[in-house]
Design a protein around this motif. Structure first.
Motif, short mmCIF file in Angstrom:
data_model
loop_
_atom_site.label_atom_id
_atom_site.label_comp_id
_atom_site.label_asym_id
_atom_site.label_seq_id
_atom_site.Cartn_x
_atom_site.Cartn_y
_atom_site.Cartn_z
N ASP A 1 0.79 -1.24 0.00
CA ASP A 1 0.00 0.00 0.00
C ASP A 1 0.82 1.28 0.00
OD1 ASP A 1 1.03 -0.02 2.56
OD2 ASP A 1 -0.89 0.23 3.58
N GLY A 2 2.15 1.20 -0.02
CA GLY A 2 2.95 2.42 0.01
C GLY A 2 2.96 3.09 1.38
N VAL A 3 2.36 2.45 2.39
CA VAL A 3 2.32 3.01 3.75
C VAL A 3 2.97 2.01 4.71
CG1 VAL A 3 0.85 3.92 5.62
CG2 VAL A 3 0.19 4.26 3.20
N PHE A 4 2.42 0.80 4.77
CA PHE A 4 3.04 -0.24 5.61
C PHE A 4 4.41 -0.61 5.06
CE2 PHE A 4 3.77 -4.72 6.79
CZ PHE A 4 3.84 -4.54 8.17
N VAL A 5 4.51 -0.59 3.74
CA VAL A 5 5.79 -0.82 3.05
C VAL A 5 6.00 0.34 2.07
CG1 VAL A 5 5.86 -3.34 3.24
CG2 VAL A 5 4.60 -2.30 1.37
N PRO A 6 7.24 0.61 1.65
CA PRO A 6 7.47 1.79 0.80
C PRO A 6 6.91 1.67 -0.62
CG PRO A 6 9.57 0.81 1.57
CD PRO A 6 8.47 -0.07 2.07
N ASN A 7 6.59 0.47 -1.04
CA ASN A 7 6.22 0.23 -2.44
C ASN A 7 4.71 0.04 -2.59
OD1 ASN A 7 6.67 -0.32 -5.14
ND2 ASN A 7 7.48 -2.37 -4.81
N ILE A 8 4.21 0.23 -3.81
CA ILE A 8 2.79 -0.01 -4.12
C ILE A 8 2.73 -1.11 -5.18
CG2 ILE A 8 0.71 1.01 -5.15
CD1 ILE A 8 1.55 3.71 -4.06
N SER A 9 1.83 -2.09 -4.99
CA SER A 9 1.74 -3.15 -6.01
C SER A 9 0.34 -3.24 -6.59
CB SER A 9 2.22 -4.49 -5.45
OG SER A 9 1.40 -4.89 -4.37
N LEU B 1 -5.03 -19.34 -4.15
CA LEU B 1 -4.49 -17.96 -4.19
C LEU B 1 -4.20 -17.48 -2.77
CD1 LEU B 1 -6.56 -16.07 -6.94
CD2 LEU B 1 -4.33 -17.22 -7.14
N ASP B 2 -2.94 -17.25 -2.55
CA ASP B 2 -2.41 -16.90 -1.23
C ASP B 2 -2.11 -15.40 -1.23
OD1 ASP B 2 -0.93 -17.06 1.18
OD2 ASP B 2 0.92 -17.57 0.10
N VAL B 3 -2.98 -14.64 -0.57
CA VAL B 3 -2.88 -13.19 -0.65
C VAL B 3 -2.19 -12.63 0.61
CG1 VAL B 3 -4.23 -11.04 -0.73
CG2 VAL B 3 -4.84 -12.96 -2.21
N HIS B 4 -1.09 -11.94 0.38
CA HIS B 4 -0.23 -11.41 1.45
C HIS B 4 -0.45 -9.91 1.54
CE1 HIS B 4 4.28 -10.71 2.73
NE2 HIS B 4 3.43 -10.37 3.68
N LEU B 5 -1.17 -9.48 2.58
CA LEU B 5 -1.51 -8.07 2.73
C LEU B 5 -0.42 -7.31 3.48
CD1 LEU B 5 -5.33 -8.19 3.67
CD2 LEU B 5 -4.28 -7.95 1.41
N MET B 6 0.35 -6.53 2.75
CA MET B 6 1.35 -5.66 3.39
C MET B 6 0.75 -4.26 3.40
SD MET B 6 4.68 -7.27 1.54
CE MET B 6 3.70 -8.03 0.27
N ILE B 7 -0.31 -4.13 4.21
CA ILE B 7 -1.08 -2.87 4.22
C ILE B 7 -1.48 -2.53 5.65
CG2 ILE B 7 -2.01 -3.38 1.92
CD1 ILE B 7 -4.69 -4.09 3.16
N VAL B 8 -1.69 -1.24 5.89
CA VAL B 8 -2.22 -0.83 7.19
C VAL B 8 -3.73 -1.10 7.19
CG1 VAL B 8 -0.43 0.91 7.64
CG2 VAL B 8 -2.51 1.59 6.42
N VAL C 1 -2.33 -11.39 7.11
CA VAL C 1 -2.16 -10.00 7.57
C VAL C 1 -0.84 -9.92 8.33
CG1 VAL C 1 -4.65 -9.62 7.78
CG2 VAL C 1 -3.37 -10.40 9.78
N HIS C 2 -0.30 -8.73 8.45
CA HIS C 2 0.92 -8.55 9.23
C HIS C 2 0.59 -8.30 10.69
CE1 HIS C 2 4.74 -8.71 7.09
NE2 HIS C 2 3.92 -8.77 6.04
N ALA C 3 1.33 -8.98 11.58
CA ALA C 3 1.14 -8.80 13.02
C ALA C 3 1.40 -7.35 13.41
CB ALA C 3 2.08 -9.73 13.79
N GLU C 4 2.27 -6.67 12.65
CA GLU C 4 2.63 -5.28 12.98
C GLU C 4 1.54 -4.31 12.54
OE1 GLU C 4 4.26 -7.15 10.76
OE2 GLU C 4 6.07 -7.85 11.77
N ALA C 5 0.64 -4.75 11.66
CA ALA C 5 -0.34 -3.82 11.07
C ALA C 5 -1.76 -4.07 11.56
CB ALA C 5 -0.31 -3.96 9.55
N PRO D 1 9.84 -6.53 4.01
CA PRO D 1 8.85 -6.53 2.95
C PRO D 1 8.83 -5.22 2.16
CG PRO D 1 7.77 -6.32 5.07
CD PRO D 1 9.22 -6.60 5.34
N GLY D 2 8.44 -5.33 0.90
CA GLY D 2 8.33 -4.13 0.06
C GLY D 2 8.83 -4.36 -1.36
N PHE D 3 9.81 -5.21 -1.51
CA PHE D 3 10.40 -5.38 -2.84
C PHE D 3 10.78 -6.84 -3.08
CE2 PHE D 3 11.18 -1.10 -1.37
CZ PHE D 3 10.72 -0.35 -2.45
#
Ligand code: DX5
Ligand code: ZN
Length: 214
Positions: A37-45, A62-69, A88-92, A140-142
């Motif tokens: 999302d460009g917030v939890f991680v620096p990149n947007i996908s 389909l295994d969806v990995h949410l790197m988002i707030v 989901v991320h434990a940090e988010a 995560p991010g790249f």
């Protein structure tokens, strides 16, 4: 047998359907979809639109990995788009047991992920609520980053924790995985290996998937 989940982050976006079919014929077990999302991680996908676009292309999980707030806000749309597992991320996330229950109520399996810097204490109390734990072996991010070697000890510790708590969670590892480090990951207790660059940038996907698996 260990599962190989190619990450479409490293695929050819203009020929995504062809790349997915090619990876499927080469032996891919799952497809891993990295949402940034460009917030939890620096990149947007990608967003749920991409998940629904690829849903008719493959019957694979389909295994969806949410790197988002605020992942709680988007569970429904990713499930409606065709996600079989949502991590989901434990940090988010807010309450991990609550988010696991929400994912399962939507009919998907629930995963929780920890960044390289996040200790397992953060998830130790709720391992029984999740079907999958995703250990990040890069920040995560790249795609295309180097594997962080200390992840191996973390996987071994997680395996012990899973057994001691009576959880049935599978261990998935994500980031910098290649033919060289795959054997040690399996030995440490990994059940699913995510591989982006290693698979999609390979000249011989079938051989690469075979080498990652065995
Ligand atoms: C990183 C992503 C990974 C990434 C893996 O933020 O979660 O899934 O695509 O790519 P490779 O295998 O190239 O490290
Ligand atoms: Zn991922």
């Amino acid at each position: 047998m260990i599962k190989i989940a190619p990450s479409i982050l490293a695929a050819d976006y203009l020929n995504l359907a062809a790349d997915i079919r090619k990876a499927e014929s080469a032996g891919a077990d799952w497809f891993h979809v990295d949402i940034m999302d460009g917030v939890f991680v620096p990149n947007i996908s990608f967003g749920p639109g991409l998940v629904s676009a690829i849903r008719p292309v493959t019957k694979k999980f389909l295994d969806v990995h949410l790197m988002i707030v605020n992942p709680e806000k988007h569970l429904k749309s990713f499930r409606a788009a065709g996600a079989d597992n949502i991590t989901v991320h434990a940090e988010a996330a807010g309450s991990l047991p609550e988010v696991a229950a929400k994912i399962k109520a939507l009919g998907a399996t629930a995963g929780v992920s920890v960044n390289p810097e996040t200790p397992l204490d953060k998830i130790a109390g709720c391992l029984k609520e999740f079907e999958l734990v995703l250990v990040m072996s890069v920040n995560p991010g790249f795609g295309g980053q180097a594997f962080i070697e200390t992840s191996l000890g973390k996987i071994r510790e997680l395996k012990r924790l899973i057994i001691s708590t009576g959880s049935k969670a599978l261990i998935e590892v994500d980031g910098g995985i290649n033919e060289k480090n795959a054997p040690a990951l399996k030995e440490a207790g990994a059940d699913i290996l995510v591989a982006g660059s290693a698979v999609f940038k390979s000249a011989d996907m079938a051989q690469t998937i075979c080498k990652l698996r065995f």
